[in-house]
Design an enzyme around this catalytic site. Structure first.
Site, PDB file in Angstrom:
ATOM      1  N   HIS A   1      -9.368   3.262  -2.331  1.00  0.00           N
ATOM      2  CA  HIS A   1      -7.962   2.908  -2.066  1.00  0.00           C
ATOM      3  C   HIS A   1      -7.453   1.935  -3.132  1.00  0.00           C
ATOM      4  O   HIS A   1      -7.451   0.723  -2.926  1.00  0.00           O
ATOM      5  CB  HIS A   1      -7.870   2.285  -0.674  1.00  0.00           C
ATOM      6  CG  HIS A   1      -6.499   1.937  -0.209  1.00  0.00           C
ATOM      7  ND1 HIS A   1      -5.341   2.315  -0.866  1.00  0.00           N
ATOM      8  CD2 HIS A   1      -6.084   1.206   0.874  1.00  0.00           C
ATOM      9  CE1 HIS A   1      -4.296   1.853  -0.212  1.00  0.00           C
ATOM     10  NE2 HIS A   1      -4.722   1.176   0.845  1.00  0.00           N
TER      11      HIS A   1
ATOM     12  N   CYS B   1       0.800  -1.223   0.000  1.00  0.00           N
ATOM     13  CA  CYS B   1       0.000   0.000   0.000  1.00  0.00           C
ATOM     14  C   CYS B   1       0.834   1.275   0.000  1.00  0.00           C
ATOM     15  O   CYS B   1       0.290   2.365  -0.185  1.00  0.00           O
ATOM     16  CB  CYS B   1      -0.947   0.020   1.199  1.00  0.00           C
ATOM     17  SG  CYS B   1      -2.248  -1.225   1.097  1.00  0.00           S
TER      18      CYS B   1
END
Length: 388
Positions: free
Chosen positions: A340, A91
């Site tokens: 996201h 991430c």
């Protein structure tokens, strides 16, 4: 003396919820238009090579493999002599790509690099074990390991629940923060604060996700990952598709450009069982290197994978993300509201800082911070300064 690295252009696609507006767009095709846009914004004439692109550095987590940075560079018409490299720091990939580009510029190995991230959860390939050999596992492939088995290899949702419990972040605070993120994003969209950074793709012109949320509705949602836990679908980010990129240049070879100068960057490790904690030591390191305190930072973009994780980090670094510092922490909403796309969101954070501070007219010297937690127990952070 090391050169200075500056972001002088920053764009992103709208962020689509997986399976929806960008579902049919492959990851390289998400990337290509933002590379084209940041090249144009930086006044790059790729046809005549008036300004040479030295490299393209792109973060990606679950794509098809291969080198999407090179594919995107060629599709964007940057020239056959422009290489590309794809990096995976989970991430934190998009932000890590920006830091890698800055390192090359600071070392004098490059003067202009396009960097960012791209993710298409919708088109990510399904993977499966090959024919089972003696001694190999026979279970279906689920995901790559974040840690060796002895560290527990927690899924991110489970780990977010553990972090919230360990740091005393209540369900009520998580739901309040999630509702606030959506409200901020809706207000920013209505005010046009996303317009200059967006590159329409496949007919999608705005982020799909933000919507009005009431805390009373969020309070009724069940735990999503741990029985009796505090992390729910409502206070977690959605799985998403999107891409973002910046043009990073040498201040020595490209003087006089307004933008964001990278002051300090860091990638650190932390307890793999609590990966959401990673931004805390990463932020502490960049602030220490820069010799500044968190109160001197005007805008802070924390990748909002989970509301509980953001609040735990904000509390630890001295920010009241719900009240006193709500206008500084993800001031236009974050991944909870926008979505996201894993490999891209760290770069989206830099795009957001660029819009908020450079496009928004912040004076020279204003500081902005971007940070993300990383699966496997890591954190990445970058501190930028406005240059006029």
């Amino acid at each position: 003396m090391n050169d200075q690295a500056m972001v002088v252009a920053a764009r992103r696609t709208p962020i689509g919820t997986a399976g929806h507006g960008l579902a049919g767009v492959s990851v390289d095709r998400l990337l290509t238009p933002v590379l084209t846009a940041v090249a144009a914004d930086a006044a790059i004439d790729s046809a005549t090579d008036a300004v040479r692109v030295d490299d393209v550095v792109i973060g990606n987590c679950v794509g098809p493999g291969g080198n999407i940075a090179r594919v995107g560079a060629l599709a964007a018409g940057l020239g056959e002599d422009v290489p590309g490299v794809t990096v995976d720091r989970q991430c934190g990939s998009g932000l890590a790509a920006v830091l890698l580009a800055a390192q090359a510029i600071r070392a004098g190995d490059a003067s202009l690099i396009l960097a960012g991230g791209a993710e298409s959860a919708s088109t990510a390939p399904r993977r499966a074990y090959r024919a089972v050999q003696p001694g190999e596992p026979d279970s279906p492939y689920t995901r790559a390991a974040f840690t060796p088995p002895e560290y527990g290899d927690p899924d991110m949702g489970e780990a977010a629940d553990a972090l919230a419990a360990a740091t005393g972040v209540t369900r009520e605070r998580q739901d309040a923060y999630a509702a606030a993120s959506h409200a901020k994003a809706l207000a920013a969209r209505e005010a046009g604060r996303f317009d200059a950074e967006l590159v329409p793709v496949a007919g999608l012109r705005h982020d799909e996700r933000p919507r009005p949320l009431r805390e009373s509705v969020l309070a009724r949602m069940p735990a999503a990952f741990v029985p009796g836990g505090s992390v729910t679908a409502g206070n977690s980010c959605p799985v998403s598709d999107g891409a973002a990129a910046v043009t990073m240049v040498s201040a020595r070879t490209h003087p006089g450009r307004p933008g964001l100068r990278l002051v300090a960057g860091a990638v650190v490790g932390c307890d793999p069982r609590l990966p959401g904690w990673g931004p805390v030591p990463a932020v502490e390191r960049v602030l220490s290197r820069a010799g500044v305190g968190i109160r001197q930072v005007a805008a802070v973009e924390i990748v909002e994978a989970f509301a509980g994780q953001v609040l735990a980090v904000a509390d630890a670094i001295g920010l009241d993300a719900l009240h006193r510092d709500a206008a500084r922490v993800c001031p236009d909403g974050g991944a909870l509201a926008l979505g996201h796309p894993w490999g891209a969101t760290g770069a989206v954070s830099v795009v957001r800082l660029f819009s908020r501070l450079v496009r928004g007219g912040a004076p020279a010297g204003t500081l902005g911070l971007a940070t993300a937690a990383v699966g496997g127990g890591m954190g990445v952070a970058a501190l930028f300064e406005v240059v006029r």
